[in-house]
Design a protein around this motif. Structure first.
Motif, PDB file in Angstrom:
ATOM      1  N   ARG A   4      15.724   7.649   2.000  1.00  0.00           N
ATOM      2  CA  ARG A   4      15.373   7.302   3.389  1.00  0.00           C
ATOM      3  C   ARG A   4      14.371   8.287   3.985  1.00  0.00           C
ATOM      4  O   ARG A   4      13.521   7.898   4.769  1.00  0.00           O
ATOM      5  N   ILE A   5      14.423   9.563   3.569  1.00  0.00           N
ATOM      6  CA  ILE A   5      13.430  10.502   4.119  1.00  0.00           C
ATOM      7  C   ILE A   5      12.052  10.231   3.471  1.00  0.00           C
ATOM      8  O   ILE A   5      11.013  10.300   4.158  1.00  0.00           O
ATOM      9  N   ALA A   6      12.051   9.884   2.189  1.00  0.00           N
ATOM     10  CA  ALA A   6      10.767   9.550   1.540  1.00  0.00           C
ATOM     11  C   ALA A   6      10.176   8.316   2.208  1.00  0.00           C
ATOM     12  O   ALA A   6       8.982   8.271   2.545  1.00  0.00           O
ATOM     13  N   ARG A   7      11.012   7.329   2.430  1.00  0.00           N
ATOM     14  CA  ARG A   7      10.538   6.090   3.065  1.00  0.00           C
ATOM     15  C   ARG A   7       9.991   6.376   4.467  1.00  0.00           C
ATOM     16  O   ARG A   7       8.959   5.854   4.862  1.00  0.00           O
ATOM     17  N   ARG A  61       6.223   5.564   5.450  1.00  0.00           N
ATOM     18  CA  ARG A  61       6.008   4.585   6.530  1.00  0.00           C
ATOM     19  C   ARG A  61       5.164   5.207   7.642  1.00  0.00           C
ATOM     20  O   ARG A  61       4.285   4.566   8.192  1.00  0.00           O
ATOM     21  N   TYR A  62       5.475   6.460   7.969  1.00  0.00           N
ATOM     22  CA  TYR A  62       4.711   7.165   9.003  1.00  0.00           C
ATOM     23  C   TYR A  62       3.259   7.280   8.561  1.00  0.00           C
ATOM     24  O   TYR A  62       2.338   7.009   9.327  1.00  0.00           O
ATOM     25  N   ALA A  63       3.071   7.693   7.293  1.00  0.00           N
ATOM     26  CA  ALA A  63       1.710   7.858   6.773  1.00  0.00           C
ATOM     27  C   ALA A  63       0.949   6.538   6.887  1.00  0.00           C
ATOM     28  O   ALA A  63      -0.207   6.504   7.333  1.00  0.00           O
ATOM     29  N   GLY A  77      -2.268   5.851   9.446  1.00  0.00           N
ATOM     30  CA  GLY A  77      -3.509   5.929   8.662  1.00  0.00           C
ATOM     31  C   GLY A  77      -3.692   7.266   7.954  1.00  0.00           C
ATOM     32  O   GLY A  77      -4.823   7.698   7.712  1.00  0.00           O
ATOM     33  N   ARG A  78      -2.585   7.934   7.609  1.00  0.00           N
ATOM     34  CA  ARG A  78      -2.705   9.217   6.895  1.00  0.00           C
ATOM     35  C   ARG A  78      -2.957   8.921   5.420  1.00  0.00           C
ATOM     36  O   ARG A  78      -2.553   7.887   4.896  1.00  0.00           O
ATOM     37  N   LYS A  79      -3.613   9.873   4.771  1.00  0.00           N
ATOM     38  CA  LYS A  79      -4.128   9.572   3.422  1.00  0.00           C
ATOM     39  C   LYS A  79      -3.225  10.031   2.283  1.00  0.00           C
ATOM     40  O   LYS A  79      -3.262   9.499   1.191  1.00  0.00           O
ATOM     41  N   LYS A  80      -2.429  11.090   2.540  1.00  0.00           N
ATOM     42  CA  LYS A  80      -1.744  11.704   1.386  1.00  0.00           C
ATOM     43  C   LYS A  80      -0.359  12.214   1.783  1.00  0.00           C
ATOM     44  O   LYS A  80      -0.173  12.718   2.890  1.00  0.00           O
ATOM     45  N   VAL A  81       0.589  12.078   0.868  1.00  0.00           N
ATOM     46  CA  VAL A  81       1.902  12.706   1.045  1.00  0.00           C
ATOM     47  C   VAL A  81       2.081  13.713  -0.089  1.00  0.00           C
ATOM     48  O   VAL A  81       1.935  13.372  -1.267  1.00  0.00           O
ATOM     49  N   THR A 114      -1.004   2.820  -2.292  1.00  0.00           N
ATOM     50  CA  THR A 114      -2.381   3.118  -1.858  1.00  0.00           C
ATOM     51  C   THR A 114      -2.492   4.473  -1.166  1.00  0.00           C
ATOM     52  O   THR A 114      -3.591   4.970  -0.924  1.00  0.00           O
ATOM     53  N   ILE A 115      -1.355   5.070  -0.802  1.00  0.00           N
ATOM     54  CA  ILE A 115      -1.389   6.412  -0.202  1.00  0.00           C
ATOM     55  C   ILE A 115      -1.365   7.433  -1.352  1.00  0.00           C
ATOM     56  O   ILE A 115      -0.589   7.285  -2.302  1.00  0.00           O
TER      57      ILE A 115
END
Ligand code: NAI
Length: 342
Positions: free
Chosen positions: A148-151, A155-157, A161-165, A195-196
């Motif tokens: 759930r924290i990864a999701r 989801r936030y990214a 419109g953030r590019k990278k995690v 795509t991120i």
């Protein structure tokens, strides 16, 4: 009308929480504040560091704005923050770390958002004395919490419109626990957000890379303890703890609070910078707009953001942590004047 639970807390907590309340009220948004006790202050009034009525109020009204609360070191009662986050299942700590106008730091263009797992890891507080001179602390890691924290991070990214995690971990040593954390994060990436861009870094290398060039990072995802440490490290990159807000978000409630603690060294002296708590209030208003659909909350958030950008840029009412001479009260007064102009 919206209802928000206000928890002043300990040390500088009441100063910064009431400053944020005053700033939010000055936008004209119709908010009913329900003030509730927690922390050492609550022992005197309610005989409990986290009274059930405080938890119930957050469960009922879904949103809280909180000042920091103290936790005794090496003895005494269990952390109120850990208990509150666990009991309300506020599993995602979200901490945006950005350069602020007129706050000179070593780096420009820092724009990082930390996602910290907020309910388990070594914060489970399961410690045992096996025998005299031998103690253990259990690091708990569940697939559900990792997922759930990864999701939440991906989801936030995607939404912003953030590019990278980037996942920080120590799976070379903690092969099962941190191993699960990165395995699940990669699965969420591959199956739901391919795509991120996705990156994994062993956290010791991650620390070195972060202080060398923080601009290469975007969204950071990590377990509880690493997230705690990295939040303060990242705060140091953009001007310190006075400018880093935070949110603790669950599926049923959210509590907003600055990253900083009770700062006993400056409490009660009008030296605390209330900005991090005010910025947490901005995150809260945007969250309220998202969850209730009331765009007046988003407009109030924008007004406050515009006001602190203006006050910082103008530069005569900076608090001491940002190189100025103003007290927290004078900074708050300047914020309110700026909001009333708009
Ligand atoms: P701290 O964050 O309270 O203070 C660290 C340093 O930053 C101090 O020099 C302090 O004066 C300064 N500082 C912090 N906030 C500031 C502000 N708004 N304006 C200007 N300067 C500021 O960390 P520390 O000393 O490790 O912890 C003190 C207490 O706070 C402990 O009992 C700890 O458990 C608790 N704590 C509570 C948190 C929470 O309730 N969310 C978070 C972190 C710590």
């Amino acid at each position: 009308m919206h209802t928000v639970v206000l928890i002043p807390g300990d040390g500088i907590g009441p100063e910064v929480a009431h400053a944020a309340q005053r700033v939010i009220n000055s936008t004209g948004l119709d908010i009913r504040w329900v003030e509730m006790p927690a922390g050492e202050a609550a022992i005197a009034t309610d005989g409990d560091t986290l009274p059930e009525k405080t938890l119930d109020a957050i469960r009922t009204h879904k949103v809280g704005l909180k000042g920091p609360v103290g936790t005794p070191i090496g003895k005494g009662f269990r952390s109120v923050n850990v208990t509150l986050r666990k009991k309300l299942d506020l599993y995602a700590a979200v901490r945006p770390v950005r350069n602020m106008p007129n706050v000179k730091t070593r780096y420009d263009n820092v724009d990082i958002v930390i996602f910290r797992e907020n309910t388990e890891g070594l914060y489970s507080g399961i410690e045992n004395e096996i025998t005299a001179g031998v103690v253990t602390s259990m690091k708990v890691c569940t697939e559900k919490a990792c997922e759930r924290i990864a999701r939440a991070a991906f989801r936030y990214a995607k939404a912003r419109g953030r590019k990278k995690v980037t996942v920080f971990h120590k799976a070379n040593i903690m092969k099962l626990t941190d191993g699960m954390f990165i395995r699940v994060a990669k699965k969420v990436h591959d199956e739901e957000h391919p795509t991120i861009a996705y990156e994994e870094l062993i956290i010791d290398n991650g620390c070195m890379q972060l202080v060398k060039d923080p601009t290469r990072y975007d969204v950071l995802l990590m377990e509880n303890l690493y997230g705690d440490l990295m939040s303060d490290l990242c705060a140091g990159l953009v001007g310190g703890l006075g400018v880093v807000p935070g949110a603790n978000i669950g599926d049923n409630a959210a509590v907003f609070e600055a990253v900083h603690g009770t700062a006993p060294d400056i409490a009660g002296k009008n030296l605390a910078n209330p900005l991090a708590c005010i910025m947490s209030g901005v995150m809260m208003l945007n969250h309220m707009a998202d969850t209730t659909g009331d765009e007046a909350c988003r407009a109030a958030a924008a007004k406050i953001k515009h006001a602190y950008d203006a006050v910082l840029t103008e530069g005569t009412t900076l608090t001491r942590d940002l190189g100025g001479t103003a007290g927290g009260k004078e900074f708050t007064d300047a914020m309110v004047r700026e909001i009333q102009k708009s």
